[in-house]
Each structure stands twice: as C-alpha cells, then as structure tokens.
Design a protein around this motif. Structure first.
Motif, PDB file in Angstrom:
ATOM      1  N   CYS A  27       0.828  -1.193   0.000  1.00 15.54           N
ATOM      2  CA  CYS A  27       0.000   0.000   0.000  1.00 15.54           C
ATOM      3  C   CYS A  27       0.870   1.255   0.000  1.00 15.54           C
ATOM      4  O   CYS A  27       2.088   1.196   0.136  1.00 15.54           O
ATOM      5  N   LEU A  28       0.255   2.378  -0.164  1.00 14.07           N
ATOM      6  CA  LEU A  28       0.971   3.648  -0.093  1.00 14.07           C
ATOM      7  C   LEU A  28       1.425   3.943   1.335  1.00 14.07           C
ATOM      8  O   LEU A  28       2.365   4.694   1.563  1.00 14.07           O
ATOM      9  N   ASN A  87      -8.124  -6.073   5.226  1.00 17.97           N
ATOM     10  CA  ASN A  87      -8.499  -6.515   3.895  1.00 17.97           C
ATOM     11  C   ASN A  87      -7.691  -5.724   2.884  1.00 17.97           C
ATOM     12  O   ASN A  87      -7.483  -4.531   3.032  1.00 17.97           O
ATOM     13  N   MET A  88      -7.230  -6.385   1.846  1.00 18.46           N
ATOM     14  CA  MET A  88      -6.425  -5.736   0.826  1.00 18.46           C
ATOM     15  C   MET A  88      -7.093  -5.935  -0.531  1.00 18.46           C
ATOM     16  O   MET A  88      -7.787  -6.919  -0.749  1.00 18.46           O
ATOM     17  N   VAL A  89      -6.860  -4.994  -1.445  1.00 20.57           N
ATOM     18  CA  VAL A  89      -7.324  -5.139  -2.826  1.00 20.57           C
ATOM     19  C   VAL A  89      -6.142  -4.859  -3.743  1.00 20.57           C
ATOM     20  O   VAL A  89      -5.262  -4.060  -3.417  1.00 20.57           O
ATOM     21  N   ASN A  99      -0.466  -3.090  -7.796  1.00 23.71           N
ATOM     22  CA  ASN A  99      -0.118  -2.773  -6.404  1.00 23.71           C
ATOM     23  C   ASN A  99      -1.265  -3.162  -5.498  1.00 23.71           C
ATOM     24  O   ASN A  99      -2.423  -3.191  -5.894  1.00 23.71           O
ATOM     25  N   TRP A 100      -0.916  -3.468  -4.245  1.00 21.48           N
ATOM     26  CA  TRP A 100      -1.920  -3.820  -3.236  1.00 21.48           C
ATOM     27  C   TRP A 100      -2.219  -2.621  -2.351  1.00 21.48           C
ATOM     28  O   TRP A 100      -1.316  -1.858  -2.015  1.00 21.48           O
ATOM     29  N   PHE A 101      -3.471  -2.479  -1.953  1.00 18.35           N
ATOM     30  CA  PHE A 101      -3.894  -1.371  -1.114  1.00 18.35           C
ATOM     31  C   PHE A 101      -4.834  -1.872  -0.012  1.00 18.35           C
ATOM     32  O   PHE A 101      -5.575  -2.821  -0.212  1.00 18.35           O
TER      33      PHE A 101
END
Length: 116
Positions: free
Chosen positions: A90-91, A100-102, A109-111
């Motif tokens: 994530c940033l 939870n990640m998307v 990239n994952w966030f």
C-alpha cells in the motif's frame, strides 16, 4: 513487493496461563516508558493484577513488581528472541496482516481497504 519491515522479537518473560497477556503487555510498555529493559524484567505475576488496579485508581502507572533476583532461576519461561520480516504494501507501507487488501488491475499494487 520490494519493501520489507524487519522486526526483532525480544526474549521476554512469558505469563503462566492464558489470562494475563494484557497485563504483561502493559507491564512491558511501562518498562519501556521508564527506560528499563523488558528483556531483563522478571515480573511477579501473582501481584500484577492488583498492581494495575491500584495504579489505575491512583492515576499513574508505576513499574510492576518484580521477583527478587534470588528467586528468578525458578522462572525460566522466556520466549526466544527472533527476527521476523513483514512485506509492506500500500501507499502507507504497512503490513497486510489483519486488514483486507485489494489489488489494482492496472498497476498490480496492493492497497488496504478502508470502510466508512
């Protein structure tokens, strides 16, 4: 992911039983706030609950009672020191552990998901 967070887990005293982990967390935090090492701390578990109660009633967290050095050899329960690594996403550059990640379909990239 090319960002990694290294965390050194210290070898500290472990509680007997399953009910006092919160007490130990507070006791370790109080040690840190008083610039004392949690690694060498040997808390008297039988006095910790009452000590926390008394400290909260007085409005000040004092160092928790410890076992005298002559009795410490009977208390061998220590977690081994270890080094663990967490990939950062994530940033915000935080681990993905409990959130939870998307993943973005465009950049991969994952966030972290955020909920209102």
């Amino acid at each position: 992911c090319d960002q990694v967070l290294s965390v050194k887990r210290l070898g500290v005293q472990q509680q007997i039983g399953v009910l006092d982990c919160g007490l130990f967390a507070v006791a370790f935090a109080v040690e840190a706030c008083n610039c004392r090492s949690a690694v060498v701390a040997c808390f008297d578990q039988s006095k910790m609950r009452q000590h926390l109660y008394d400290s909260l009633c007085e409005g000040i967290l004092k160092p928790f009672p410890q076992i005298k050095s002559t009795n410490r050899k009977n208390l061998i329960l220590r977690a081994p020191a270890s080094l663990v690594w967490y990939e950062l996403y994530c940033l915000c550059l935080m681990p993905s552990m409990l959130d939870n990640m998307v993943q973005c379909d465009n950049c991969s990239n994952w966030f972290h998901c955020s909920y209102p």
